[in-house]
Design a protein around this motif. Structure first.
Motif, short mmCIF file in Angstrom:
data_model
loop_
_atom_site.label_atom_id
_atom_site.label_comp_id
_atom_site.label_asym_id
_atom_site.label_seq_id
_atom_site.Cartn_x
_atom_site.Cartn_y
_atom_site.Cartn_z
N ALA A 227 0.80 -1.23 0.00
CA ALA A 227 0.00 0.00 0.00
C ALA A 227 0.83 1.27 0.00
O ALA A 227 0.33 2.33 -0.40
N THR A 228 2.07 1.22 0.43
CA THR A 228 2.85 2.45 0.55
C THR A 228 3.68 2.77 -0.69
O THR A 228 4.34 3.80 -0.73
N GLY A 229 3.66 1.89 -1.69
CA GLY A 229 4.29 2.22 -2.97
C GLY A 229 3.44 3.21 -3.74
O GLY A 229 2.30 3.54 -3.33
N ALA A 230 3.94 3.68 -4.85
CA ALA A 230 3.24 4.72 -5.61
C ALA A 230 1.86 4.25 -6.07
O ALA A 230 0.85 4.93 -5.86
N LEU A 231 1.79 3.07 -6.69
CA LEU A 231 0.51 2.56 -7.16
C LEU A 231 -0.37 2.11 -6.00
O LEU A 231 -1.59 2.30 -6.03
N GLY A 232 0.22 1.52 -4.97
CA GLY A 232 -0.55 1.10 -3.83
C GLY A 232 -1.21 2.27 -3.12
O GLY A 232 -2.39 2.20 -2.73
N GLU B 173 1.43 4.37 8.60
CA GLU B 173 0.75 5.32 9.48
C GLU B 173 0.48 6.64 8.76
O GLU B 173 -0.61 7.22 8.90
N ARG B 174 1.44 7.11 7.98
CA ARG B 174 1.24 8.36 7.24
C ARG B 174 0.11 8.21 6.22
O ARG B 174 -0.73 9.11 6.05
N LEU B 175 0.08 7.08 5.53
CA LEU B 175 -0.96 6.85 4.53
C LEU B 175 -2.33 6.75 5.20
O LEU B 175 -3.30 7.36 4.73
N ALA B 176 -2.42 6.01 6.29
CA ALA B 176 -3.70 5.88 6.99
C ALA B 176 -4.18 7.23 7.51
O ALA B 176 -5.37 7.57 7.40
N ASP B 177 -3.27 8.02 8.06
CA ASP B 177 -3.64 9.35 8.56
C ASP B 177 -4.14 10.24 7.42
O ASP B 177 -5.12 10.99 7.58
N ASP B 178 -3.48 10.17 6.28
CA ASP B 178 -3.89 10.97 5.13
C ASP B 178 -5.30 10.58 4.68
O ASP B 178 -6.12 11.46 4.37
N ILE B 179 -5.58 9.30 4.64
CA ILE B 179 -6.90 8.85 4.23
C ILE B 179 -7.97 9.32 5.21
O ILE B 179 -9.04 9.80 4.82
N VAL B 180 -7.67 9.20 6.51
CA VAL B 180 -8.64 9.62 7.53
C VAL B 180 -8.87 11.13 7.48
O VAL B 180 -10.01 11.60 7.58
N GLU B 181 -7.80 11.89 7.33
CA GLU B 181 -7.91 13.35 7.43
C GLU B 181 -8.33 14.02 6.13
O GLU B 181 -9.04 15.03 6.15
N ARG B 182 -7.93 13.45 4.99
CA ARG B 182 -8.16 14.14 3.73
C ARG B 182 -9.19 13.47 2.83
O ARG B 182 -9.92 14.15 2.10
N VAL B 183 -9.26 12.13 2.86
CA VAL B 183 -10.12 11.40 1.92
C VAL B 183 -11.50 11.12 2.50
O VAL B 183 -12.52 11.44 1.90
N LEU C 142 -1.28 -3.21 3.84
CA LEU C 142 -0.06 -3.93 4.14
C LEU C 142 1.13 -3.21 3.51
O LEU C 142 1.04 -2.72 2.38
N GLY C 143 2.23 -3.18 4.24
CA GLY C 143 3.44 -2.56 3.72
C GLY C 143 4.61 -2.95 4.61
O GLY C 143 4.43 -3.51 5.70
N ARG C 144 5.78 -2.62 4.16
CA ARG C 144 6.98 -3.05 4.88
C ARG C 144 7.30 -2.14 6.07
O ARG C 144 7.80 -2.61 7.09
N LYS C 145 6.98 -0.84 5.95
CA LYS C 145 7.40 0.11 6.97
C LYS C 145 6.19 0.69 7.71
O LYS C 145 5.28 1.25 7.10
N LEU C 146 6.22 0.57 9.03
CA LEU C 146 5.10 1.03 9.85
C LEU C 146 4.89 2.53 9.71
O LEU C 146 3.73 2.98 9.61
N ASP C 147 5.96 3.32 9.71
CA ASP C 147 5.78 4.77 9.66
C ASP C 147 5.11 5.21 8.36
O ASP C 147 4.26 6.11 8.35
#
Length: 245
Positions: free
Chosen positions: A21-26, A51-61, A43-48
């Motif tokens: 999920a944290t790659g460009a297409l993901g 977390e940034r992606l999830a926060d962006d979805i919650v706050e912006r999407v 799912l992704g390799r790096k927790l941070d």
């Protein structure tokens, strides 16, 4: 007076797992599906990065999704599939079953560029790792969540594929050729599950840059620019086929 367009909420109520999920297409895929009502497992390799992606979805999407169709905040799970054991896949599938009971859509956007070298000069360990991450790991994850997909009304599995290159693609190109065959075989064996590939062509990403460092950004599409085609394919694509842009 012009009325506002009806929001696209076609994924409302659906549980979607985005692998890589944290790659460009993901990332573009996760944002696009969340904007249409999906509840995401990321799912992704790096927790941070997750977390940034999830926060962006919650706050912006999510705030722009009609409340009645809005999915839940994303769940995140860091996973390094390069070293995952069989029990790791089983634990992941058990967790999804306990939380949701089913899976409507699985999207594979995970991958590694591997080693862009001639086959005769390939490093064996790097070759094996690339085959594993790009082919074996997506297979293993799909296999382990298959029973959850079968519980959905219209289960779907989508792999991001790559047409590769005639030379110097090394294990990466071989793995993606294997993905294409796997998609066709699985579709023939399981007609009740929609399973396809989506090859967007050159997309601006870290992996694309690693494979083709001589390209400029202008030579590549943005990940967001291929999302309308992806949505069309998810709606009308034929199981067992590969969509190539």
């Amino acid at each position: 007076m012009t009325s506002s367009p009806t929001p696209d909420t076609r994924f409302a109520g659906q549980i979607v797992l985005v692998n890589g999920a944290t790659g460009a297409l993901g990332t573009a895929t996760a944002q696009t599906l969340a904007a249409r009502g999906a509840t995401l497992i990321l799912l992704g390799r790096k927790l941070d990065a997750l977390e940034r992606l999830a926060d962006d979805i919650v706050e912006r999407v999510l705030p722009d999704v009609p409340e009645a169709a809005r999915g839940e905040p994303p769940l995140i799970q860091p996973v390094d599939f390069s070293g995952a054991a069989p029990e790791d896949y089983e634990t992941l599938a058990s967790g999804i079953e306990a939380e949701f009971g089913r899976l409507d859509l699985l999207v594979h956007a995970m991958g590694t560029a591997g080693e862009p070298a001639p086959l005769a000069q390939s490093d064996l360990m790097k070759f094996q790792e690339s085959l594993h991450v790009n082919l074996t790991a997506p297979f293993a994850l799909t296999r382990n969540v298959w029973s959850l997909l079968e519980k959905a009304a219209s289960p779907k599995v989508l792999f991001y594929t790559d047409r590769g290159t005639e030379a110097f693609g090394n294990a990466y190109t071989i793995a993606h050729a294997g993905l294409v065959q796997m998609i066709r075989q699985w579709a023939a064996e399981a007609p009740g599950t929609w399973i396809t590939g989506f090859d967007p062509g050159p997309v601006n990403s870290r992996m694309r840059h690693a494979r083709f460092p001589g390209e400029t950004v202008e030579d590549r599409q943005s990940p967001c620019s291929v999302m309308p085609e992806l949505l069309d394919w998810l709606k009308s694509g034929e199981s067992g086929e590969i969509k190539r842009l």
